[in-house]
Enzyme design. Structure first.
Site, short mmCIF file in Angstrom:
data_model
loop_
_atom_site.label_atom_id
_atom_site.label_comp_id
_atom_site.label_asym_id
_atom_site.label_seq_id
_atom_site.Cartn_x
_atom_site.Cartn_y
_atom_site.Cartn_z
N LEU A 1 0.84 -1.20 0.00
CA LEU A 1 0.00 0.00 0.00
C LEU A 1 0.88 1.25 0.00
O LEU A 1 1.96 1.27 0.58
CB LEU A 1 -0.91 0.00 1.23
CG LEU A 1 -1.88 -1.18 1.29
CD1 LEU A 1 -2.71 -1.11 2.57
CD2 LEU A 1 -2.79 -1.22 0.08
N HIS B 1 1.00 -10.89 9.89
CA HIS B 1 2.22 -11.29 9.19
C HIS B 1 2.71 -12.61 9.79
O HIS B 1 2.76 -12.75 11.01
CB HIS B 1 3.29 -10.21 9.34
CG HIS B 1 4.56 -10.54 8.62
ND1 HIS B 1 4.67 -10.47 7.24
CD2 HIS B 1 5.75 -11.00 9.07
CE1 HIS B 1 5.89 -10.84 6.89
NE2 HIS B 1 6.57 -11.18 7.98
N ASP C 1 5.48 -4.20 6.73
CA ASP C 1 5.66 -5.09 7.88
C ASP C 1 6.31 -4.39 9.06
O ASP C 1 7.08 -4.97 9.82
CB ASP C 1 6.47 -6.34 7.48
CG ASP C 1 5.74 -7.17 6.44
OD1 ASP C 1 4.50 -7.09 6.38
OD2 ASP C 1 6.41 -7.88 5.66
C1 GAR Z 1 -1.29 -15.84 6.05
O1 GAR Z 1 -0.34 -16.74 6.54
C2 GAR Z 1 -0.86 -14.42 6.32
O2 GAR Z 1 -0.18 -14.26 7.53
C3 GAR Z 1 0.07 -14.18 5.15
O3 GAR Z 1 -0.59 -14.78 4.06
C4 GAR Z 1 -1.35 -15.88 4.52
C5 GAR Z 1 -2.76 -15.73 4.01
O4 GAR Z 1 -3.48 -16.90 4.28
N1 GAR Z 1 0.30 -12.80 4.95
C6 GAR Z 1 1.44 -12.32 4.48
O5 GAR Z 1 2.38 -13.02 4.15
C7 GAR Z 1 1.49 -10.81 4.34
N2 GAR Z 1 2.84 -10.36 4.18
P1 GAR Z 1 -5.06 -16.88 4.27
O6 GAR Z 1 -5.48 -16.26 2.94
O7 GAR Z 1 -5.46 -18.31 4.37
O8 GAR Z 1 -5.52 -16.06 5.43
#
Ligand code: GAR
Length: 213
Positions: free
Chosen positions: A96, A112, A148
């Site tokens: 963003l 995260h 992050d």
């Molecule tokens: C989750 O593990 C979240 O923490 C990560 O993506 C996954 C989404 O899973 N986010 C990141 O890596 C952001 N930098 P989900 O669609 O099953 O919630």
């Protein structure tokens, strides 16, 4: 206090979205999911949200070319149209710009899959294994323009086991995420969170984070 209207922004599977939706079914939960928005038209999570009767929106970033702010203006229009109070990023894989972040200062959370500030960015589980980390986990933090970063509201630690693969570690972290995000949103939606000098306070007390982070 009326229930806070929450938008969940996703790009894929949406398992954290599912956990947040399930939590809001508790009668005393201080928030409701008023919108699920995806930047990916085919995201599995958006179809699931539709099936559950939740309002959905798709803002496909590819139709805006390189104009990230135009994409964000379209997202912001959806958030305003649905009278959103709090935004939860849940596997929303777009960086963003300050334009959107500024609109939601103190009202936008991200989850995260790492114990920030360790392992910002992608491939956190592989990098934790590679680094020989003894513990790993997940972080819910306020969104600021820097990726992050931002005040940490909650963290959950999980052990890294000797025979872990990326997949087994990811599954252990994901289960922790599904507990953590609803707890963190509950605190924010109940008005119990303040931020002072970049640190989150809950009921006026600095949040305690897992040892060693
Ligand atoms: C989750 O593990 C979240 O923490 C990560 O993506 C996954 C989404 O899973 N986010 C990141 O890596 C952001 N930098 P989900 O669609 O099953 O919630």
């Amino acid at each position: 206090m009326p229930r806070q209207r929450v938008a969940i922004l996703i790009s894929g599977r949406g398992s954290n979205m599912d956990a947040l939706i399930a939590a809001t079914k508790q009668p005393d939960y201080p928030a409701e999911i008023a919108l699920v928005l995806s930047n990916v038209p085919t995201a599995a999570g958006i179809e699931h949200a539709r099936q559950m009767g939740i309002a959905t929106a798709v803002v496909d970033h590819t139709t805006f070319g390189k104009d990230r702010e135009a994409f964000e203006r379209a997202v912001q229009a959806e958030l305003e149209a649905h009278r959103i109070d709090i935004v939860c990023l849940a596997g929303f894989l777009r960086l963003l710009t300050p334009f959107l972040v500024r609109q939601w200062d103190g009202r936008m959370l991200n989850i995260h899959p790492a114990l920030l500030p360790a392992f910002k960015g992608l491939d956190t589980h592989a990098r934790a294994l590679e680094a020989g980390a003894k513990q790993h986990g997940a972080t819910v933090h306020f969104v600021v323009p820097e990726m992050d970063a931002g005040p940490i509201l909650a963290q959950a630690a999980v052990p890294v086991l000797p025979d872990d693969t990326e997949a087994t570690l990811a599954a252990r972290v994901l289960a922790a995420e599904h507990q953590l995000y609803p707890q963190a949103l509950r605190l924010l939606a109940a008005g119990r969170v303040t931020v002072r000098d970049g640190q989150c306070l809950v009921d006026g007390i600095p949040v305690s984070l897992p040892a060693g982070t």
